[in-house]
Write an enzyme that holds these catalytic residues in place. Structure first.
Site, PDB file in Angstrom:
ATOM      1  N   GLY A  90       0.778  -1.233   0.000  1.00 46.55           N
ATOM      2  CA  GLY A  90       0.000   0.000   0.000  1.00 46.55           C
ATOM      3  C   GLY A  90       0.810   1.283   0.000  1.00 46.55           C
ATOM      4  CG  MET A 119      -0.892  -7.396  -7.163  1.00 49.16           C
ATOM      5  SD  MET A 119      -0.200  -6.388  -8.503  1.00 49.16           S
ATOM      6  CE  MET A 119       0.779  -7.619  -9.333  1.00 49.16           C
ATOM      7  CG  HIS A 120      -8.557 -10.031  -9.492  1.00 50.90           C
ATOM      8  ND1 HIS A 120      -8.663 -11.399  -9.593  1.00 50.90           N
ATOM      9  CD2 HIS A 120      -9.727  -9.518  -9.980  1.00 50.90           C
ATOM     10  CE1 HIS A 120      -9.849 -11.702 -10.108  1.00 50.90           C
ATOM     11  NE2 HIS A 120     -10.513 -10.580 -10.351  1.00 50.90           N
ATOM     12  CD  GLU A 136       4.908   2.345  -9.219  1.00 50.95           C
ATOM     13  OE1 GLU A 136       4.390   1.481  -9.927  1.00 50.95           O
ATOM     14  OE2 GLU A 136       5.401   2.096  -8.095  1.00 50.95           O
ATOM     15  CG  HIS A 169       1.227  -1.152 -15.956  1.00 53.43           C
ATOM     16  ND1 HIS A 169       1.294  -2.388 -15.341  1.00 53.43           N
ATOM     17  CD2 HIS A 169       1.928  -1.272 -17.112  1.00 53.43           C
ATOM     18  CE1 HIS A 169       1.992  -3.209 -16.096  1.00 53.43           C
ATOM     19  NE2 HIS A 169       2.396  -2.562 -17.173  1.00 53.43           N
ATOM     20  CG  ASN A 207       1.681   2.866  -5.560  1.00 47.78           C
ATOM     21  OD1 ASN A 207       2.559   3.668  -5.853  1.00 47.78           O
ATOM     22  ND2 ASN A 207       1.770   1.580  -5.861  1.00 47.78           N
TER      23      ASN A 207
END
Length: 219
Positions: free
Chosen positions: A17, A104-105, A199, A130, A19
């Protein structure tokens, strides 16, 4: 402005977490004004992003649903059913924006269809961070794949982007794109740290950009 409801953000995470933390730190600052993270949702129970949310001041509501436990508890249900259920739970928070920040899905059409139909058909935008440039290293392990390509002389730099989410993985319209240099002598961790710092900037910038489109702050 104080009498106007804040713009609402739901953030989906799968890991540590960092980001998400950038968004938490930016909310209600000039970088992300008049905005509130109303839900942090994860597909992994141990995701530290959930802890970050609960430890925020004030604490942020959290949710959790993993694919395999969902399928095991609901015989006959499919991955599409799971995606739809995640959408239902996320949209219950009435977000103006959904941010995938290390989620991540890969969502199928059922999630996106529910997001598009929300808010009386006006839709809720979904964006994704991304760690690669548009059209390069789609999908998983993009940082490692870019670093390996640099070592082979196939690329001179990589980068990161935030894009709109469509059914094709990492192929939605780029909103913000930043190049990140890979230096000769870099270890993978050196490059990764440099990229992550970018990011944290662009996920905030893109969130503000989209919020300003869908829920502008009155002047």
């Amino acid at each position: 402005m104080s009498s106007i409801p804040p713009r609402r953000i739901a953030v989906l995470v799968s890991g540590s977490g960092t980001n998400l933390q950038a968004l938490i730190d930016a909310q209600n600052t000039p970088s992300l004004p008049h905005a509130e993270i109303v839900l942090v949702f994860s597909n992994r129970k141990a995701a530290f992003g959930l802890t970050r949310a609960s430890q925020a001041q004030p604490p942020i509501s959290t949710g959790y649903l993993a694919l395999q436990p969902y399928l095991k508890a609901n015989p006959g249900k499919t991955r599409d059913d799971y995606d739809s259920e995640v959408a239902v739970r996320v949209l219950e928070a009435r977000p103006d924006l959904i941010v995938l920040a290390g989620w991540m899905h890969v969502f199928g059409e059922s999630f996106l269809e529910r997001a598009d139909q929300a808010k009386d058909g006006l839709g809720v935008p979904v964006i994704n961070l991304h760690p690669a440039l548009p059209g390069a290293f789609d999908g998983m392990n993009s940082i490692e794949r870019a670093f390996e390509a640099f070592q082979k002389g196939e690329i001179k730099h990589s980068g990161a982007m935030v894009h709109r989410v469509i059914k094709d993985v990492d192929r939605g319209e780029p909103l913000i794109v930043r190049e990140v240099q890979i230096l000769h002598g870099d270890a993978l961790d050196d490059f990764a740290k440099r990229l992550h710092s970018i990011e944290w900037q662009i996920i905030v910038e893109a969130s503000k950009l989209v919020l300003d489109e869908v829920v502008p702050i009155p002047s």
